[in-house]
Design an enzyme around this catalytic site. Structure first.
Site: not given
Length: 291
Positions: A140-141, A144, A215
Protein backbone atom coordinates in the site's frame (compact mmCIF):
# COMPACT_ATOMS: atom_id res chain seq x y z
CA UNK A 1 -12.35 -5.11 -12.61
CA UNK A 2 -9.36 -4.09 -10.47
CA UNK A 3 -7.79 -2.18 -13.35
CA UNK A 4 -11.09 -0.40 -13.98
CA UNK A 5 -11.28 0.51 -10.27
CA UNK A 6 -7.79 2.02 -10.41
CA UNK A 7 -8.65 3.93 -13.60
CA UNK A 8 -11.93 5.17 -12.11
CA UNK A 9 -10.16 6.37 -8.97
CA UNK A 10 -7.61 8.31 -11.01
CA UNK A 11 -10.42 9.89 -13.04
CA UNK A 12 -12.22 10.86 -9.82
CA UNK A 13 -9.08 12.55 -8.50
CA UNK A 14 -8.56 14.36 -11.81
CA UNK A 15 -12.16 15.61 -11.88
CA UNK A 16 -11.98 16.83 -8.28
CA UNK A 17 -8.74 18.70 -9.01
CA UNK A 18 -10.07 20.09 -12.30
CA UNK A 19 -13.21 21.51 -10.70
CA UNK A 20 -11.17 22.78 -7.75
CA UNK A 21 -8.70 24.59 -10.04
CA UNK A 22 -11.57 26.19 -11.96
CA UNK A 23 -13.20 27.27 -8.69
CA UNK A 24 -9.89 28.69 -7.43
CA UNK A 25 -9.49 30.60 -10.69
CA UNK A 26 -12.99 32.05 -10.41
CA UNK A 27 -12.48 33.02 -6.79
CA UNK A 28 -9.12 34.53 -7.67
CA UNK A 29 -10.57 36.70 -10.42
CA UNK A 30 -13.33 37.83 -8.07
CA UNK A 31 -10.79 38.59 -5.37
CA UNK A 32 -8.55 40.44 -7.82
CA UNK A 33 -11.25 43.07 -8.20
CA UNK A 34 -10.87 43.99 -4.54
CA UNK A 35 -7.15 43.37 -4.04
CA UNK A 36 -5.80 44.53 -7.35
CA UNK A 37 -4.25 42.06 -9.79
CA UNK A 38 -0.64 42.83 -8.86
CA UNK A 39 -1.26 42.05 -5.19
CA UNK A 40 -3.31 39.01 -6.18
CA UNK A 41 -0.42 37.64 -8.28
CA UNK A 42 1.97 38.25 -5.39
CA UNK A 43 -0.20 36.08 -3.13
CA UNK A 44 -0.28 33.34 -5.76
CA UNK A 45 3.52 33.38 -6.03
CA UNK A 46 3.81 33.27 -2.25
CA UNK A 47 1.51 30.25 -2.04
CA UNK A 48 3.36 28.54 -4.89
CA UNK A 49 6.69 29.12 -3.13
CA UNK A 50 5.30 27.70 0.10
CA UNK A 51 4.05 24.62 -1.77
CA UNK A 52 7.45 24.15 -3.43
CA UNK A 53 9.18 24.15 -0.05
CA UNK A 54 6.70 21.55 1.16
CA UNK A 55 7.27 19.51 -2.01
CA UNK A 56 11.05 19.35 -1.82
CA UNK A 57 11.34 18.97 1.95
CA UNK A 58 8.21 16.91 2.70
CA UNK A 59 10.21 13.71 3.18
CA UNK A 60 12.62 15.21 5.68
CA UNK A 61 9.82 16.97 7.54
CA UNK A 62 7.81 13.75 7.85
CA UNK A 63 10.81 11.89 9.24
CA UNK A 64 11.53 14.65 11.75
CA UNK A 65 7.92 15.04 12.90
CA UNK A 66 7.38 11.29 13.30
CA UNK A 67 10.70 10.63 15.03
CA UNK A 68 11.50 7.88 12.52
CA UNK A 69 14.98 6.37 12.42
CA UNK A 70 16.59 5.07 9.27
CA UNK A 71 17.48 1.37 9.25
CA UNK A 72 19.60 -1.03 7.24
CA UNK A 73 18.97 -4.68 6.45
CA UNK A 74 20.79 -5.80 9.59
CA UNK A 75 18.63 -3.61 11.84
CA UNK A 76 15.38 -5.30 10.82
CA UNK A 77 15.76 -7.93 8.06
CA UNK A 78 12.03 -8.70 8.04
CA UNK A 79 10.91 -5.15 7.19
CA UNK A 80 13.86 -4.48 4.89
CA UNK A 81 13.39 -7.67 2.87
CA UNK A 82 9.66 -7.03 2.55
CA UNK A 83 10.25 -3.57 1.11
CA UNK A 84 13.08 -4.81 -1.11
CA UNK A 85 10.94 -7.59 -2.59
CA UNK A 86 8.14 -5.11 -3.30
CA UNK A 87 10.63 -2.74 -4.89
CA UNK A 88 11.74 -5.51 -7.25
CA UNK A 89 8.15 -6.54 -8.00
CA UNK A 90 7.00 -3.00 -8.81
CA UNK A 91 10.19 -1.97 -10.59
CA UNK A 92 10.57 1.03 -8.30
CA UNK A 93 13.89 2.16 -6.81
CA UNK A 94 14.57 0.84 -3.32
CA UNK A 95 13.26 3.52 -0.93
CA UNK A 96 14.87 4.49 2.35
CA UNK A 97 13.39 2.37 5.14
CA UNK A 98 12.52 3.75 8.58
CA UNK A 99 11.09 2.50 11.86
CA UNK A 100 9.10 4.68 14.25
CA UNK A 101 9.46 3.47 17.83
CA UNK A 102 5.80 3.73 18.76
CA UNK A 103 3.36 1.06 20.02
CA UNK A 104 0.57 2.46 17.82
CA UNK A 105 0.41 0.26 14.69
CA UNK A 106 0.82 2.41 11.59
CA UNK A 107 2.94 3.09 8.51
CA UNK A 108 3.54 5.90 6.04
CA UNK A 109 5.32 6.76 2.79
CA UNK A 110 6.70 10.10 1.71
CA UNK A 111 9.06 11.62 -0.83
CA UNK A 112 8.45 13.74 -3.91
CA UNK A 113 9.08 10.92 -6.42
CA UNK A 114 10.18 7.24 -6.46
CA UNK A 115 13.87 8.23 -6.46
CA UNK A 116 13.44 10.14 -3.20
CA UNK A 117 10.91 7.86 -1.51
CA UNK A 118 10.91 6.92 2.16
CA UNK A 119 8.71 4.29 3.79
CA UNK A 120 8.25 3.77 7.51
CA UNK A 121 6.51 1.37 9.85
CA UNK A 122 5.97 1.67 13.58
CA UNK A 123 7.28 -0.92 16.01
CA UNK A 124 3.67 -1.56 16.99
CA UNK A 125 2.80 -2.48 13.40
CA UNK A 126 5.68 -4.95 13.18
CA UNK A 127 4.53 -6.64 16.38
CA UNK A 128 0.91 -7.35 15.47
CA UNK A 129 1.07 -8.20 11.74
CA UNK A 130 2.13 -11.48 10.19
CA UNK A 131 4.37 -11.52 7.12
CA UNK A 132 1.61 -11.46 4.50
CA UNK A 133 -0.19 -8.61 6.29
CA UNK A 134 3.05 -6.65 6.57
CA UNK A 135 3.62 -7.17 2.86
CA UNK A 136 0.10 -5.88 2.17
CA UNK A 137 0.66 -2.73 4.22
CA UNK A 138 4.04 -1.96 2.68
CA UNK A 139 2.62 -2.65 -0.80
CA UNK A 140 0.00 0.00 0.00
CA UNK A 141 2.77 2.43 0.93
CA UNK A 142 4.72 1.60 -2.22
CA UNK A 143 1.46 2.26 -4.06
CA UNK A 144 1.55 5.84 -2.79
CA UNK A 145 5.09 6.13 -4.16
CA UNK A 146 4.14 4.61 -7.51
CA UNK A 147 1.10 6.89 -7.87
CA UNK A 148 3.10 10.06 -7.05
CA UNK A 149 0.69 10.86 -4.24
CA UNK A 150 3.09 13.31 -2.59
CA UNK A 151 3.08 15.31 -5.82
CA UNK A 152 -0.72 15.26 -5.95
CA UNK A 153 -1.06 16.27 -2.30
CA UNK A 154 1.47 19.08 -2.82
CA UNK A 155 -0.56 20.49 -5.71
CA UNK A 156 -3.69 20.40 -3.56
CA UNK A 157 -1.79 21.88 -0.62
CA UNK A 158 -0.59 24.75 -2.81
CA UNK A 159 -4.11 25.49 -4.02
CA UNK A 160 -5.52 25.33 -0.49
CA UNK A 161 -2.77 27.64 0.75
CA UNK A 162 -3.49 30.09 -2.06
CA UNK A 163 -7.21 30.07 -1.29
CA UNK A 164 -6.51 30.65 2.40
CA UNK A 165 -4.16 33.56 1.75
CA UNK A 166 -6.44 35.17 -0.82
CA UNK A 167 -9.47 34.77 1.43
CA UNK A 168 -7.65 36.34 4.35
CA UNK A 169 -6.48 39.31 2.27
CA UNK A 170 -9.94 39.83 0.74
CA UNK A 171 -11.58 39.83 4.18
CA UNK A 172 -9.05 42.38 5.41
CA UNK A 173 -9.69 44.53 2.34
CA UNK A 174 -13.46 44.30 2.82
CA UNK A 175 -13.24 45.22 6.50
CA UNK A 176 -10.61 47.95 6.33
CA UNK A 177 -10.75 49.08 2.71
CA UNK A 178 -12.97 51.74 1.16
CA UNK A 179 -14.59 49.57 -1.51
CA UNK A 180 -17.51 51.90 -2.16
CA UNK A 181 -15.11 54.48 -3.49
CA UNK A 182 -13.88 51.89 -6.00
CA UNK A 183 -17.39 51.50 -7.39
CA UNK A 184 -18.23 48.17 -5.79
CA UNK A 185 -21.93 47.71 -5.05
CA UNK A 186 -23.32 46.46 -1.77
CA UNK A 187 -24.40 43.29 -3.57
CA UNK A 188 -20.85 42.66 -4.81
CA UNK A 189 -19.58 43.29 -1.31
CA UNK A 190 -21.90 40.62 0.15
CA UNK A 191 -21.07 38.11 -2.60
CA UNK A 192 -17.33 38.48 -2.16
CA UNK A 193 -17.67 38.36 1.63
CA UNK A 194 -19.70 35.15 1.37
CA UNK A 195 -17.21 33.41 -0.91
CA UNK A 196 -14.25 34.62 1.14
CA UNK A 197 -15.72 32.99 4.25
CA UNK A 198 -16.78 29.84 2.43
CA UNK A 199 -13.72 29.29 0.23
CA UNK A 200 -11.25 28.07 2.91
CA UNK A 201 -13.80 25.55 4.23
CA UNK A 202 -14.57 24.29 0.73
CA UNK A 203 -10.85 24.06 -0.06
CA UNK A 204 -10.21 21.98 3.05
CA UNK A 205 -13.07 19.62 2.17
CA UNK A 206 -11.61 19.16 -1.32
CA UNK A 207 -8.22 18.39 0.20
CA UNK A 208 -9.81 15.72 2.40
CA UNK A 209 -11.72 14.26 -0.56
CA UNK A 210 -8.54 13.95 -2.63
CA UNK A 211 -6.74 12.33 0.31
CA UNK A 212 -9.48 9.72 0.70
CA UNK A 213 -9.45 8.94 -3.04
CA UNK A 214 -5.68 8.41 -2.96
CA UNK A 215 -6.04 6.01 -0.03
CA UNK A 216 -8.47 3.91 -2.05
CA UNK A 217 -6.07 4.04 -4.99
CA UNK A 218 -3.09 2.95 -2.86
CA UNK A 219 -5.17 0.06 -1.49
CA UNK A 220 -5.97 -1.09 -5.03
CA UNK A 221 -2.40 -0.61 -6.24
CA UNK A 222 -1.02 -2.56 -3.28
CA UNK A 223 -3.54 -5.35 -3.77
CA UNK A 224 -2.62 -5.57 -7.45
CA UNK A 225 1.07 -5.78 -6.52
CA UNK A 226 0.72 -8.65 -4.04
CA UNK A 227 -2.24 -10.34 -5.76
CA UNK A 228 -3.54 -10.96 -2.25
CA UNK A 229 -6.02 -8.24 -1.21
CA UNK A 230 -7.17 -10.32 1.77
CA UNK A 231 -3.83 -9.71 3.50
CA UNK A 232 -4.23 -5.93 3.40
CA UNK A 233 -7.88 -6.26 4.45
CA UNK A 234 -6.81 -8.35 7.44
CA UNK A 235 -4.08 -5.83 8.31
CA UNK A 236 -6.55 -2.92 8.18
CA UNK A 237 -8.90 -4.82 10.49
CA UNK A 238 -6.05 -5.31 12.97
CA UNK A 239 -5.06 -1.66 12.73
CA UNK A 240 -8.64 -0.61 13.45
CA UNK A 241 -8.94 -3.04 16.35
CA UNK A 242 -5.63 -1.94 17.88
CA UNK A 243 -5.91 1.75 17.02
CA UNK A 244 -4.39 4.25 19.41
CA UNK A 245 -3.02 7.78 18.99
CA UNK A 246 0.62 8.10 18.05
CA UNK A 247 2.96 9.39 20.72
CA UNK A 248 4.10 12.15 18.37
CA UNK A 249 0.94 13.46 16.74
CA UNK A 250 0.88 15.98 13.93
CA UNK A 251 -2.31 16.80 12.07
CA UNK A 252 -0.22 18.17 9.18
CA UNK A 253 1.02 14.68 8.31
CA UNK A 254 -2.08 12.70 9.29
CA UNK A 255 -2.86 12.06 5.62
CA UNK A 256 0.45 10.21 5.15
CA UNK A 257 -0.33 7.34 7.53
CA UNK A 258 -2.17 4.23 6.37
CA UNK A 259 -4.51 4.53 9.37
CA UNK A 260 -5.78 7.83 10.77
CA UNK A 261 -3.42 8.57 13.69
CA UNK A 262 -5.58 11.21 15.36
CA UNK A 263 -7.69 10.49 18.48
CA UNK A 264 -11.17 9.12 17.86
CA UNK A 265 -14.13 11.45 18.04
CA UNK A 266 -16.81 13.27 16.10
CA UNK A 267 -14.47 15.77 14.46
CA UNK A 268 -11.99 13.08 13.41
CA UNK A 269 -14.79 11.31 11.57
CA UNK A 270 -16.10 14.54 10.06
CA UNK A 271 -12.73 15.82 8.86
CA UNK A 272 -10.97 12.51 8.30
CA UNK A 273 -8.17 12.26 5.75
CA UNK A 274 -8.99 8.55 5.41
CA UNK A 275 -12.06 6.72 4.10
CA UNK A 276 -13.94 4.44 6.54
CA UNK A 277 -11.95 1.30 7.30
CA UNK A 278 -15.05 -0.85 6.81
CA UNK A 279 -15.46 0.45 3.25
CA UNK A 280 -11.78 -0.10 2.48
CA UNK A 281 -12.04 -3.69 3.69
CA UNK A 282 -15.22 -4.25 1.70
CA UNK A 283 -13.59 -3.04 -1.50
CA UNK A 284 -10.51 -5.18 -0.91
CA UNK A 285 -12.65 -8.27 -0.39
CA UNK A 286 -14.46 -7.45 -3.61
CA UNK A 287 -11.09 -7.21 -5.37
CA UNK A 288 -10.09 -10.56 -3.88
CA UNK A 289 -12.82 -12.23 -5.89
CA UNK A 290 -10.87 -11.35 -9.04
CA UNK A 291 -7.91 -13.58 -8.17
Amino acid sequence: MMYSFIARNKINTFLILFVFILACGGFGLLAGRFLGMSFFLFILLLAAGYACVQYFFSGRLAVLMSGARKISRNDNPRLWNTVENLSITTGLPMPEVYIVDDPAPNAFATGRDPKHAKVAATSGLLEILDDSELEGVMAHEMGHVKNYDIRVSTIVFGLVSAVGLISDMVLRALIWGDNRREGNSAFSFVIVLFFSLLAPIAAMLVQLAVSREREYLADATGALTTRYPAALASALAKLEGNARPLQRQSSSMAHLWISNPMPRGFFRKLFSTHPPTEERIRRLKEMGNQF
